[in-house]
Motif scaffolding. Structure first.
Motif, mmCIF file in Angstrom:
data_model
loop_
_atom_site.group_PDB
_atom_site.id
_atom_site.type_symbol
_atom_site.label_atom_id
_atom_site.label_comp_id
_atom_site.label_asym_id
_atom_site.label_seq_id
_atom_site.Cartn_x
_atom_site.Cartn_y
_atom_site.Cartn_z
ATOM 1 N N THR A 1 0.865 -1.171 0.000
ATOM 2 C CA THR A 1 0.000 0.000 0.000
ATOM 3 C C THR A 1 0.905 1.226 0.000
ATOM 4 O OG1 THR A 1 -0.090 0.185 2.409
ATOM 5 C CG2 THR A 1 -1.762 -1.204 1.363
ATOM 6 N N GLU A 2 0.313 2.392 -0.273
ATOM 7 C CA GLU A 2 1.127 3.601 -0.332
ATOM 8 C C GLU A 2 1.790 3.909 1.005
ATOM 9 O OE1 GLU A 2 -1.179 6.803 -1.796
ATOM 10 O OE2 GLU A 2 -1.414 5.963 -3.805
ATOM 11 N N SER A 3 1.133 3.505 2.095
ATOM 12 C CA SER A 3 1.664 3.845 3.410
ATOM 13 C C SER A 3 2.292 2.657 4.122
ATOM 14 C CB SER A 3 0.539 4.416 4.278
ATOM 15 O OG SER A 3 -0.527 3.487 4.369
ATOM 16 N N SER A 4 2.395 1.502 3.429
ATOM 17 C CA SER A 4 2.911 0.317 4.097
ATOM 18 C C SER A 4 4.410 0.432 4.316
ATOM 19 C CB SER A 4 2.607 -0.945 3.270
ATOM 20 O OG SER A 4 3.306 -0.908 2.063
ATOM 21 N N VAL A 5 4.874 -0.270 5.334
ATOM 22 C CA VAL A 5 6.312 -0.348 5.573
ATOM 23 C C VAL A 5 6.888 -1.364 4.592
ATOM 24 C CG1 VAL A 5 8.087 -0.841 7.261
ATOM 25 C CG2 VAL A 5 5.933 0.197 7.993
ATOM 26 N N ASN A 6 7.823 -0.949 3.770
ATOM 27 C CA ASN A 6 8.335 -1.783 2.692
ATOM 28 C C ASN A 6 9.577 -2.544 3.162
ATOM 29 O OD1 ASN A 6 9.318 -2.939 0.401
ATOM 30 N ND2 ASN A 6 9.117 -1.123 -0.872
ATOM 31 N N GLU B 1 0.710 1.285 8.845
ATOM 32 C CA GLU B 1 -0.515 0.770 8.246
ATOM 33 C C GLU B 1 -0.155 -0.408 7.350
ATOM 34 O OE1 GLU B 1 -2.702 3.810 6.277
ATOM 35 O OE2 GLU B 1 -2.431 5.275 7.892
ATOM 36 N N HIS B 2 -0.945 -1.468 7.447
ATOM 37 C CA HIS B 2 -0.646 -2.683 6.698
ATOM 38 C C HIS B 2 -1.912 -3.226 6.053
ATOM 39 C CE1 HIS B 2 3.356 -3.087 8.636
ATOM 40 N NE2 HIS B 2 2.732 -2.642 9.710
ATOM 41 N N THR B 3 -1.743 -3.781 4.863
ATOM 42 C CA THR B 3 -2.802 -4.573 4.251
ATOM 43 C C THR B 3 -2.420 -6.038 4.416
ATOM 44 O OG1 THR B 3 -3.339 -2.854 2.643
ATOM 45 C CG2 THR B 3 -4.057 -5.085 2.124
ATOM 46 N N ILE B 4 -3.110 -6.706 5.326
ATOM 47 C CA ILE B 4 -2.810 -8.097 5.674
ATOM 48 C C ILE B 4 -3.768 -8.994 4.902
ATOM 49 C CG2 ILE B 4 -2.721 -9.794 7.514
ATOM 50 C CD1 ILE B 4 -0.599 -7.781 7.937
ATOM 51 N N CYS B 5 -3.214 -9.913 4.116
ATOM 52 C CA CYS B 5 -4.043 -10.799 3.288
ATOM 53 C C CYS B 5 -3.907 -12.246 3.738
ATOM 54 C CB CYS B 5 -3.654 -10.678 1.816
ATOM 55 S SG CYS B 5 -3.918 -9.034 1.123
ATOM 56 N N THR B 6 -5.049 -12.898 3.876
ATOM 57 C CA THR B 6 -5.099 -14.333 4.152
ATOM 58 C C THR B 6 -5.657 -15.021 2.919
ATOM 59 O OG1 THR B 6 -5.561 -13.856 6.478
ATOM 60 C CG2 THR B 6 -5.949 -16.111 5.728
ATOM 61 N N CYS C 1 -8.315 -9.492 2.230
ATOM 62 C CA CYS C 1 -7.336 -8.552 2.771
ATOM 63 C C CYS C 1 -8.003 -7.598 3.761
ATOM 64 C CB CYS C 1 -6.674 -7.760 1.650
ATOM 65 S SG CYS C 1 -5.750 -8.797 0.478
ATOM 66 N N LYS C 2 -7.318 -7.315 4.853
ATOM 67 C CA LYS C 2 -7.795 -6.406 5.889
ATOM 68 C C LYS C 2 -6.747 -5.325 6.130
ATOM 69 C CE LYS C 2 -11.111 -9.488 6.760
ATOM 70 N NZ LYS C 2 -12.521 -9.286 6.389
ATOM 71 N N GLN C 3 -7.208 -4.083 6.300
ATOM 72 C CA GLN C 3 -6.310 -3.004 6.691
ATOM 73 C C GLN C 3 -6.204 -2.954 8.206
ATOM 74 O OE1 GLN C 3 -8.269 0.226 4.168
ATOM 75 N NE2 GLN C 3 -6.127 0.885 4.161
ATOM 76 N N ILE C 4 -4.982 -2.947 8.720
ATOM 77 C CA ILE C 4 -4.785 -2.851 10.156
ATOM 78 C C ILE C 4 -3.738 -1.766 10.439
ATOM 79 C CG2 ILE C 4 -5.307 -5.310 10.471
ATOM 80 C CD1 ILE C 4 -2.263 -5.651 11.156
ATOM 81 N N LEU C 5 -3.703 -1.322 11.666
ATOM 82 C CA LEU C 5 -2.764 -0.291 12.099
ATOM 83 C C LEU C 5 -2.011 -0.776 13.315
ATOM 84 C CD1 LEU C 5 -1.687 2.666 11.979
ATOM 85 C CD2 LEU C 5 -3.633 3.291 13.434
ATOM 86 N N VAL C 6 -0.696 -0.738 13.250
ATOM 87 C CA VAL C 6 0.145 -1.100 14.396
ATOM 88 C C VAL C 6 0.814 0.176 14.918
ATOM 89 C CG1 VAL C 6 2.134 -2.441 15.182
ATOM 90 C CG2 VAL C 6 0.541 -3.438 13.532
ATOM 91 N N CYS C 7 0.637 0.454 16.196
ATOM 92 C CA CYS C 7 1.171 1.682 16.815
ATOM 93 C C CYS C 7 2.298 1.329 17.785
ATOM 94 C CB CYS C 7 0.059 2.404 17.563
ATOM 95 S SG CYS C 7 -1.376 2.839 16.576
ATOM 96 N N ASN C 8 3.203 2.281 17.941
ATOM 97 C CA ASN C 8 4.228 2.141 18.971
ATOM 98 C C ASN C 8 3.571 2.153 20.355
ATOM 99 O OD1 ASN C 8 6.852 2.093 17.582
ATOM 100 N ND2 ASN C 8 6.196 4.088 16.805
ATOM 101 N N HIS C 9 4.305 1.650 21.314
ATOM 102 C CA HIS C 9 3.801 1.684 22.682
ATOM 103 C C HIS C 9 3.566 3.135 23.112
ATOM 104 C CE1 HIS C 9 3.152 0.388 26.771
ATOM 105 N NE2 HIS C 9 4.015 1.267 27.197
ATOM 106 N N PRO C 10 2.379 3.437 23.634
ATOM 107 C CA PRO C 10 2.066 4.842 23.974
ATOM 108 C C PRO C 10 2.962 5.374 25.106
ATOM 109 C CG PRO C 10 0.346 3.362 24.774
ATOM 110 C CD PRO C 10 1.271 2.528 23.929
#
Length: 417
Positions: free
Chosen positions: A295-300, A387-392, A408-417
């Motif tokens: 995705t445009e914002s995914s970590v490559n 932000e990740h597009t996770i596909c099963t 495929c599902k869009q999910i968001l992983v955040c750093n520890h607050p």
């Protein structure tokens, strides 16, 4: 004053579980066809669309994501696959006797040779697919090379409906298969050509060829063409005298299979042919896996082409990069599973950016009278912030015909607050 511009929400703030910019209404099909007679269903429990995850402290922002759900393959009551058997009747199929898998199945006074084993294995497979309700028609071709009294390939049985329970027809099918005799050398090309003659008369959407040989080709060269109608060749290298690959012959069983998106399997112990043929036609899961897509914002973390991908013309990703967004990489030349070069190849913006591999499978208690096979899957994977597009995806086979469901599902992983 009235505020006309509402500031966008900032994700990953103060432990918020809201994923701004994610479409919570987005869905994909949960059911896909496996040929015309069955369908594969994928029910994803985790992760869900727009899920937000926070990393625990001290792990550099990465967190563990759970994958879980169920998958099943079920019949839809429509037997719409034709299956053609191509059987090697060259002289070598009668050379060795007392193999321990058959009697004198073709009444040639030679007991329990390779040809007898082939005949009995095919008869057993016809019984299985008739019982499963996945195949409507069967046909039979035998091949060797031309002798004065033996043609290089012969249609022993044209496509015949195996679901008409007429005793005369059942006996006619069996008698046609048992009438094969051996003689001649090995000619793959003649077998392929004659199999396609049968397939091209088919009225079914899906067509499967089971091609069996006990030797490397000694006549005929490589097949000039394959079938005009969509068909998959599953090939079997039977006994110690052959193999899927051969660099010293104009073609190989492996090349015939890969050219049609089929499989090639080697059977060193000839009696194992009966079990193998039933496995080829069995309903089964071949893969349940997960990955991150671009995705445009995914970590490559680097892109990989979909493993082994070729389009319907057998063109791999390395040769499709000049046709991205054009006809060769588009839906008109998608592979048998419907995947395009634009989806599968990194150069075209597709591919896989993080492969989590196969998910662990367990037994399932899905109670549906139409279910042929079911499983539960579970797995965990470490996912980095962003932000990740996770596909099963689940891939299955029924009567040798593949099918795939990808969600495929869009999910968001955040750093520890």
């Amino acid at each position: 004053p009235v505020l006309t511009d509402v500031p966008a929400l900032v994700n990953c703030m103060d432990g918020s579980l809201e994923f701004s910019g994610c479409d919570g209404t987005f869905t994909t099909d949960t059911v896909s066809p496996v040929g015309q007679g069955a369908e594969v269903s994928l029910n994803i429990e985790f992760p869900q669309q727009c899920d937000v995850f926070y990393a625990p402290p001290g792990v550099n922002g990465a967190t563990v994501i759970d994958f879980s759900g169920t998958a099943e393959i079920r019949t839809n009551g429509i037997a719409d696959t034709s299956m053609v058997f191509v059987i090697d009747r060259s002289g070598s199929t009668c050379d060795v006797h007392s193999l321990g898998c058959a009697g004198d199945e073709n009444s040639d006074s030679q007991n329990d040779d390779i040809l007898d084993c082939e005949i009995l294995a095919i008869l057993g497979l016809i019984d299985k697919v008739r019982e499963d309700g996945t195949v409507s028609h069967v046909g039979l071709v035998s091949f060797s090379s031309a002798l004065l009294t033996v043609s290089p390939a012969t249609i022993e049985l044209p496509l015949t409906d195996i679901n008409i329970m007429d005793s005369n027809l059942v006996h006619a099918i069996e008698n046609s298969i048992r009438a094969i005799d051996c003689g001649g050398a090995t000619n793959y090309a003649a077998g392929v050509e004659k199999a396609c003659e049968v397939i091209d008369s088919s009225t079914t959407e899906d067509n499967v060829v089971v091609f069996i040989s006990d030797g490397l080709p000694t006549r005929g060269g490589a097949p000039a063409n394959f079938c005009n109608k969509k068909s998959i060749f599953h090939t079997v290298a039977l006994g110690p005298g052959t193999s899927c690959e051969s660099s010293d012959t104009p073609t190989s069983l492996g090349e015939i299979a890969s050219s049609t998106e089929g499989t090639c399997q080697e059977v060193q112990n000839v009696p194992d042919i009966r079990l193998l043929l039933k496995k080829i036609a069995a309903t089964k899961f071949t893969s349940i896996s997960a990955s991150t897509h671009a995705t445009e914002s995914s970590v490559n973390f680097g892109c990989n082409d979909v493993d082994g991908y070729t389009n319907s013309l057998n063109i791999p990703c390395a040769q499709l990069e000049d046709y991205c967004g054009e006809w060769l990489a588009g839906v008109g030349f998608a592979d048998y599973l419907g995947r395009t070069g634009d989806d599968a190849c990194c150069a075209c913006g597709g591919g896989v950016f993080n492969d989590y591999g196969e998910l662990d499978q367990f037994g399932s208690d899905i109670a549906n009278p139409n279910t042929l096979i079911a499983t539960r899957y579970e797995h965990t994977a470490i996912v980095h912030p962003g932000e990740h597009t996770i596909c099963t995806q689940v891939t299955g086979l029924s009567a040798g015909v593949p099918g795939i469901n990808i969600q495929c599902k869009q999910i968001l992983v955040c750093n520890h607050p």
